[in-house]
Write an enzyme that holds these catalytic residues in place. Structure first.
Site, PDB file in Angstrom:
ATOM      1  N   ASP A  63       0.979  -1.180  -0.014  1.00 32.09           N
ATOM      2  CA  ASP A  63       0.063  -0.156  -0.144  1.00 32.09           C
ATOM      3  C   ASP A  63       0.915   1.177   0.056  1.00 32.09           C
ATOM      4  O   ASP A  63       2.249   1.078   0.370  1.00 32.09           O
ATOM      5  CB  ASP A  63      -1.089   0.150   1.231  1.00 32.09           C
ATOM      6  CG  ASP A  63      -0.222   0.112   2.568  1.00 32.09           C
ATOM      7  OD1 ASP A  63       0.946  -0.660   2.642  1.00 32.09           O
ATOM      8  OD2 ASP A  63      -0.811   0.576   3.559  1.00 32.09           O
ATOM      9  N   ASP A  87       8.665   4.264  -1.356  1.00 33.09           N
ATOM     10  CA  ASP A  87       8.004   3.635  -0.497  1.00 33.09           C
ATOM     11  C   ASP A  87       6.606   2.788  -0.858  1.00 33.09           C
ATOM     12  O   ASP A  87       5.714   3.423  -0.516  1.00 33.09           O
ATOM     13  CB  ASP A  87       7.677   4.726   0.692  1.00 33.09           C
ATOM     14  CG  ASP A  87       7.375   4.096   2.125  1.00 33.09           C
ATOM     15  OD1 ASP A  87       7.228   2.877   2.308  1.00 33.09           O
ATOM     16  OD2 ASP A  87       6.854   4.784   2.938  1.00 33.09           O
ATOM     17  N   GLU A 117       0.103  -1.444   5.468  1.00 32.83           N
ATOM     18  CA  GLU A 117       0.953  -0.983   6.496  1.00 32.83           C
ATOM     19  C   GLU A 117       0.981   0.563   6.616  1.00 32.83           C
ATOM     20  O   GLU A 117       1.346   0.902   7.750  1.00 32.83           O
ATOM     21  CB  GLU A 117       2.323  -1.209   5.773  1.00 32.83           C
ATOM     22  CG  GLU A 117       3.412  -1.242   7.123  1.00 32.83           C
ATOM     23  CD  GLU A 117       4.369   0.212   7.013  1.00 32.83           C
ATOM     24  OE1 GLU A 117       5.338   0.196   7.606  1.00 32.83           O
ATOM     25  OE2 GLU A 117       3.933   1.048   5.964  1.00 32.83           O
ATOM     26  N   HIS A 325       6.460   9.654   1.092  1.00 33.17           N
ATOM     27  CA  HIS A 325       5.209  10.314   1.448  1.00 33.17           C
ATOM     28  C   HIS A 325       5.240  11.817   0.923  1.00 33.17           C
ATOM     29  O   HIS A 325       4.704  12.561   1.277  1.00 33.17           O
ATOM     30  CB  HIS A 325       4.959  10.436   3.030  1.00 33.17           C
ATOM     31  CG  HIS A 325       4.915   9.002   3.550  1.00 33.17           C
ATOM     32  ND1 HIS A 325       4.372   8.793   4.896  1.00 33.17           N
ATOM     33  CD2 HIS A 325       4.927   7.787   3.136  1.00 33.17           C
ATOM     34  CE1 HIS A 325       4.212   7.398   5.138  1.00 33.17           C
ATOM     35  NE2 HIS A 325       4.844   6.848   3.943  1.00 33.17           N
TER      36      HIS A 325
END
Lengths: 351, 351
Positions: A63, A87, A117, A325
């Site tokens: 995810d 990521d 996660e 992110h």
């Protein structure tokens, strides 16, 4: 693997919506006759079963956080840009390429691809596997493909989330002295949080770095009403020399001066840290690779979950952890390839 | 008038649904041959035309906020309970009783019953009349029957709403130094707002009280992401010695020290205040009534609208302003009767 990373980025898999990516990975892995593939929800475990002395888990979450204008992959020269490229879809690409190309490894390998996660711990696919089919997670050591810039990141920090609810009294905004503004009361809380300076303890040769951040705030009733409630959510990262209980207690102590008797502090979730554990021969062999840096993992990762399960673990992935992110998230060919080489050497050499 | 208040409460008239009440009032007023009644939508204007020196408007809104378990009227002793009893069907009852019983007033009277006051300004029936039939609102002075507990509330404060948006940079919460937390940045803004002390200027003998309140706050991306944006909505009430432009400028100046170059301050809406205007002989005569308290109106009311139309105005009504919009809204016989007496004296005496 750069093209594969881009392919995986283009299959959207924001947390709770990992099914399409799980389907795609299941199709790839299911076509490899040397692997036994088990699906559990949107989690996949693909294993060799060669009777080797050691079994190594290579695990990665499927995810991502929500997109920030970066939902589509873009390859420019040796760089792949896009949501999850760092990521950790570049890490997944390395694992898929190992699964495809290393038919008879010298250690048995369990490739684990799991959902949930990036969100609350109760959604974590590894947690679901550990609860429902723990035999799938039996191993001597585990490596998580979280972004580490090709370094070994050992241990991990704990993470906890607290919700601070300030409570006041409603009134008309033309006569605010009849009430008590719960949003204003967040000011001193935010000052304490903004002024926080984290410890930087050195454990097992690795320097950790604690942090405290507001991650959400909400409050308000109507355009002319003094709000009687406001809520601030905090995320605290703590070094593995503190237990979750100790970290929570110290955080409550930090906030107490800004809170009144009607305010509430609620623990939303917590995950313990894990101290560095590079003594296992498999991980020591990895760390012995020439040119691989070893440092502390600052983020929480499922290394802690493996540690709790009794499986020594570390992080090693090609993504850049500082770009995770972020809108400009990206991954570099050189790190994707060097990570692949380091892991292939590990699983093709008997330690 | 207590019974009439209860009768009006029992005719539901939540904003946008005032037709039944307008029909009812039109039937009553239409039966009084000394009044000329004009209907415009669900707004009614009933006028005497006696060629008096002065014309006075007695105006009240027919709509209520939504019910809160109090839709039906209940009379207990000298108290009438129920939705709108205070805001402002007891005021309407006083006006209807004056219209019914004072056949030849010594000032010409325009009774104005209008819809849509409790909602966005564009629905306000006075606004529709001013736009479409402004001659119906021509007068020397106006009295609004808003709840004032039988006192004269003079002028009104202005109101404006600003949205403050702080902007930062996303990052992983384990490495917050890579980003810039927009929620933390609200801390200094909230400190300024919380520390704000409003002016209390005395204008025309009435003390106003400025206020600044946060009415909404929101921000946050995900549980482990440093938020790059947060938004705080402020409601400022300003005394009528300041124009909306001046109030906005001073509020922006107040906030500026807490804001960075990427932050934004946006004006959401604004309504001007109105200074007390009790110099007009009609309003001065009302204020000269023995035992009627005179004070500033702190909330915004249609007094400001009349002021803009060049009609000096004030508030005087039997309802209790602190009970408006509450489940336990109610009105008292004594205040209904004393308001009636004060207004009857005013319109039956040539000032």
């Amino acid at each position: 693997m750069v093209a594969l990373t881009a392919e995986l980025v283009d299959i959207a898999s924001v947390s709770h919506h990992e099914q399409a990516l799980a389907d795609h990975l299941e199709a790839i892995l299911g076509s490899l006759p040397w692997l036994d593939v088990v699906r559990h929800g949107d989690n996949l475990v693909a294993r060799t079963d060669l009777g080797r002395r050691y079994r190594l888990i290579l695990a990665g979450h499927t995810d991502t956080v929500p997109p920030d204008g970066n939902a589509r992959a873009r390859v420019v020269g040796d760089t792949v840009h896009g949501l999850g490229s760092s990521d950790m879809k570049s890490g997944l690409a390395v694992f898929v390429e190992l699964a495809r190309t290393v038919v008879e490894p010298n250690v048995d390998v369990s490739y684990v691809f799991y959902a949930g996660e990036e969100v609350e711990s109760r959604h974590n696919g590894l947690g679901h596997l550990a609860r429902d089919q723990p035999e799938l997670l039996a191993a001597d050591a585990a490596i998580l493909g979280e972004p580490t810039g090709g370094a070994i990141e050992a241990g991990c920090q704990g993470t906890l989330r607290l919700a601070v609810t300030t409570r006041g009294r409603r009134a008309h905004t033309a006569r605010p002295w009849m009430g008590d503004n719960a949003v204003h009361r967040l000011g001193p809380v935010l000052s304490l949080v903004g002024d926080y300076v984290g410890r930087r303890p050195v454990l097992g040769g690795c320097e950790f770095a604690e942090a405290l951040q507001a991650v959400a705030v909400e409050g308000g009733v109507a355009a002319n009403v003094v709000p009687d409630q406001a809520r601030l959510t905090l995320n605290h990262r703590f070094a593995p020399d503190r237990t979750p209980e100790e970290a929570e207690r110290r955080l409550r102590d930090l906030l107490a001066p800004a809170l009144g008797p009607d305010d509430a502090v609620e623990l939303l979730d917590v995950a313990p840290g894990a101290p560095p554990s590079l003594d296992h021969p498999l991980l020591a062999a990895l760390a012995g690779n020439a040119g691989v840096e070893v440092r502390a993992k600052l983020g929480w990762t499922d290394v802690a979950r493996f540690t709790t399960l009794g499986v020594p673990a570390c992080n090693l992935g090609p993504g850049d952890p500082t770009l995770a992110h972020r809108a400009d998230e990206r991954a570099e060919r050189s790190l994707i390839e060097s990570t692949f080489v380091a892991l292939r050497r590990l699983i093709t050499t008997e330690p």
